[in-house]
Design an enzyme around this catalytic site. Sequence first.
Site, mmCIF file in Angstrom:
data_model
loop_
_atom_site.group_PDB
_atom_site.id
_atom_site.type_symbol
_atom_site.label_atom_id
_atom_site.label_comp_id
_atom_site.label_asym_id
_atom_site.label_seq_id
_atom_site.Cartn_x
_atom_site.Cartn_y
_atom_site.Cartn_z
ATOM 1 C CG HIS A 82 63.841 140.502 -25.980
ATOM 2 N ND1 HIS A 82 64.105 139.216 -25.538
ATOM 3 C CD2 HIS A 82 64.756 140.773 -26.937
ATOM 4 C CE1 HIS A 82 65.138 138.737 -26.207
ATOM 5 N NE2 HIS A 82 65.561 139.655 -27.055
ATOM 6 C CE LYS B 69 71.217 134.703 -31.643
ATOM 7 N NZ LYS B 69 70.495 135.841 -31.087
ATOM 8 N NE ARG C 38 72.002 142.808 -25.290
ATOM 9 C CZ ARG C 38 72.037 141.502 -25.519
ATOM 10 N NH1 ARG C 38 71.619 140.656 -24.604
ATOM 11 N NH2 ARG C 38 72.526 141.033 -26.652
ATOM 12 C CB SER D 30 67.592 134.625 -25.039
ATOM 13 O OG SER D 30 66.746 135.665 -25.468
#
Length: 161
Positions: free
Chosen positions: A19, A43, A92, A130
């Site tokens: 990030h 989430k 990604r 994460s």
Amino acid sequence: MSTKIAICPGSFDPPTDGHINIIKRARKQFDKIIVAIAKNTSKNTIFTTEERIEMLREIFKKCKDIEVDSFDGLLVDYCRKIGCHTLVRGIRNMSDYEYEFQMALANKTLYPELEFIYLMTEGQYSHLSSSIIKELIMLGGTSAGMCHPIVEKKLKEKLKK
Ligand code: PNS
């Protein structure tokens, strides 16, 4: 001359070096970057909004052109509220691409003036997420080269609780 502003939105639970790399690269293209932390995401977050703000402000404390903020509800409403119509996100892999494609089309339907800029990850961050960092630290590993030391410290504090 108008100021070129872009929003880098995300959950940042917690922020990773991937990030940080995307945000720092985005700042080369804009006068100001607003890192916008979503308060409500699909989430379950481990960190509160305040904790995520605190970590990101610490990480970017020397970058005067990076502001850290949070928002509730729809991202498009936040963009309208602050008068910004450029979003920057990182990609990604193909599953990121599919996720971003869907989000972009939905957001564009809601806010047609919104534009999206995607920065491809740099190789050393392509495996980072994460959730991987959370798991590594929670299970006693080290996250050197994956996240900022403040993130590792805060994750370890969570573990103690
Ligand atoms: O870091 P993430 O979890 O990939 O970020 C996703 C985020 C926060 C950008 C996205 O979930 C979002 O915009 N949430 C706010 C609510 C919203 O606008 N949802 C509709 C997205 S199409």
